[in-house]
Design a protein around this motif. Sequence first.
Motif, PDB file in Angstrom:
ATOM      1  N   ARG A  81     -51.119  18.321  18.855  1.00 57.00           N
ATOM      2  CA  ARG A  81     -52.532  18.666  18.776  1.00 57.00           C
ATOM      3  C   ARG A  81     -52.801  20.134  19.096  1.00 57.00           C
ATOM      4  O   ARG A  81     -53.596  20.793  18.421  1.00 57.00           O
ATOM      5  N   GLU A  85     -54.450  22.731  16.421  1.00 58.20           N
ATOM      6  CA  GLU A  85     -55.722  23.392  16.699  1.00 58.20           C
ATOM      7  C   GLU A  85     -55.596  24.912  16.573  1.00 58.20           C
ATOM      8  O   GLU A  85     -56.517  25.578  16.068  1.00 58.20           O
ATOM      9  N   GLU A 121     -52.419   8.692  15.074  1.00 55.73           N
ATOM     10  CA  GLU A 121     -52.606   9.837  15.975  1.00 55.73           C
ATOM     11  C   GLU A 121     -52.693  11.143  15.185  1.00 55.73           C
ATOM     12  O   GLU A 121     -53.557  11.988  15.455  1.00 55.73           O
ATOM     13  N   MET A 124     -55.994  11.348  13.438  1.00 58.20           N
ATOM     14  CA  MET A 124     -57.037  11.617  14.425  1.00 58.20           C
ATOM     15  C   MET A 124     -57.126  13.120  14.714  1.00 58.20           C
ATOM     16  O   MET A 124     -58.226  13.687  14.789  1.00 58.20           O
ATOM     17  N   ASN A 125     -55.982  13.758  14.862  1.00 59.46           N
ATOM     18  CA  ASN A 125     -55.968  15.195  15.136  1.00 59.46           C
ATOM     19  C   ASN A 125     -56.517  16.005  13.970  1.00 59.46           C
ATOM     20  O   ASN A 125     -57.223  17.007  14.164  1.00 59.46           O
ATOM     21  N   LEU A 127     -58.807  14.923  11.840  1.00 55.25           N
ATOM     22  CA  LEU A 127     -60.257  14.713  11.862  1.00 55.25           C
ATOM     23  C   LEU A 127     -60.933  15.591  12.912  1.00 55.25           C
ATOM     24  O   LEU A 127     -61.981  16.200  12.648  1.00 55.25           O
ATOM     25  N   GLU A 128     -60.357  15.652  14.092  1.00 55.10           N
ATOM     26  CA  GLU A 128     -60.943  16.460  15.154  1.00 55.10           C
ATOM     27  C   GLU A 128     -60.951  17.942  14.776  1.00 55.10           C
ATOM     28  O   GLU A 128     -61.943  18.648  15.026  1.00 55.10           O
ATOM     29  N   CYS A 129     -59.872  18.410  14.181  1.00 55.19           N
ATOM     30  CA  CYS A 129     -59.826  19.813  13.757  1.00 55.19           C
ATOM     31  C   CYS A 129     -60.852  20.090  12.654  1.00 55.19           C
ATOM     32  O   CYS A 129     -61.512  21.136  12.659  1.00 55.19           O
ATOM     33  N   CYS A 130     -60.988  19.160  11.727  1.00 59.21           N
ATOM     34  CA  CYS A 130     -61.998  19.326  10.675  1.00 59.21           C
ATOM     35  C   CYS A 130     -63.401  19.352  11.270  1.00 59.21           C
ATOM     36  O   CYS A 130     -64.261  20.136  10.850  1.00 59.21           O
ATOM     37  N   ARG A 131     -63.627  18.512  12.245  1.00 61.23           N
ATOM     38  CA  ARG A 131     -64.935  18.433  12.899  1.00 61.23           C
ATOM     39  C   ARG A 131     -65.315  19.751  13.567  1.00 61.23           C
ATOM     40  O   ARG A 131     -66.444  20.237  13.420  1.00 61.23           O
ATOM     41  N   TYR A 132     -64.398  20.332  14.295  1.00 64.60           N
ATOM     42  CA  TYR A 132     -64.709  21.509  15.107  1.00 64.60           C
ATOM     43  C   TYR A 132     -64.528  22.836  14.383  1.00 64.60           C
ATOM     44  O   TYR A 132     -64.877  23.890  14.924  1.00 64.60           O
ATOM     45  N   TYR A 182     -66.299   9.698  11.093  1.00 58.69           N
ATOM     46  CA  TYR A 182     -66.529  11.149  11.237  1.00 58.69           C
ATOM     47  C   TYR A 182     -67.546  11.657  10.213  1.00 58.69           C
ATOM     48  O   TYR A 182     -68.307  12.597  10.504  1.00 58.69           O
TER      49      TYR A 182
END
Length: 341
Positions: A81, A85, A121, A124-125, A127-132, A182
């Motif tokens: 992760r 990031e 997993e 998930m990482n 998605l989180e990177c795309c989100r932020y 998301y």
Amino acid sequence: MKILVTGAAGFIGFHVAKILSEEGHRVIGLDNVNDYYDVNLKYGRLEKLGVSRTNAEQYGLTTTSSLFPDLSFIRISLEDRVQLECIFEKEKFDVVCHLAAQAGVRYSLENPHAYIQSNIEGFMNILECCRYHQISHLVYASSSSVYGLNKKIPFESSDRTDRPASLYAATKKSNELMAHTYSHLFGLPSTGLRFFTVYGPWGRPDMALFIFTKAILSGKPIEVFNLGEMARDFTYIDDICEGVIKILKDPLQKRKENGELYKIYNIGNSRPVKLMDFIQAIERALEMEASKELMPMQPGDVQATWANVDHLIRDYGYQPHTPIQVGVQRFIEWYKSYYRI
């Protein structure tokens, strides 16, 4: 555009990254180059992208292609992760094409943890990177396997997909649900593509075409499961890439106006081929007859797949056009060249 392609050393990811680079897009390719199948084939694909094996083997090293000045490759695992990031923060991608995954239905019976780590997993990482990092569009690989025990064919994207027949299928369905969450919560535009039995040059060694070709050329019998009473919606790699890239280029204006941030499409040939006819196409291309061992159905397998691609035709003008005989012949030509037969 500046595009992240995960799974760039994989079968579909390699082809997509190559075409995008040829079109002049800025491409960053990621892959962990795991040993699920022969890593020499994965490094061979990377070399076709202008990335040397010496550099590709080094974890975390950014290597610029010697063939495409706007293509770079980094070997990392999506479960990492922190590293992921950092890449998103540095590169500031426009869109993400997520094709990396632990593939294979049968292998998921032997090593289930690999599927949770990579497909759950790792996703998930992403998605989180795309989100932020304000990614304008996430296009990701799902699979026809999500239809599982569904008996209704052709498969339509609106059909129920809550009866997976393998853990691999369950992880792919989980990806669709996670992406929906998301899109709903954070306004992330996402498009899931349910691939149907992709084949062609540089294909995966665990797929039927590769296995059958190798066995026939070696004079060994091929295992024909479910006594040959199976059918697959075999889809040639060029047809798949055409659809993927059309979607990647879509500015999504109409979808945003209609509030359709989350979409799922089937992407296949929409012409199922009987297994015995598929084998016959291989025999003709090789000019050799296969010795066949008829076997029962394997755990996790399904009898038939067939994609309804009407929505993809309507929205993107997608139209697969490669006949099975042509696609198999091209694969055989590549196989003989690559293995110097």
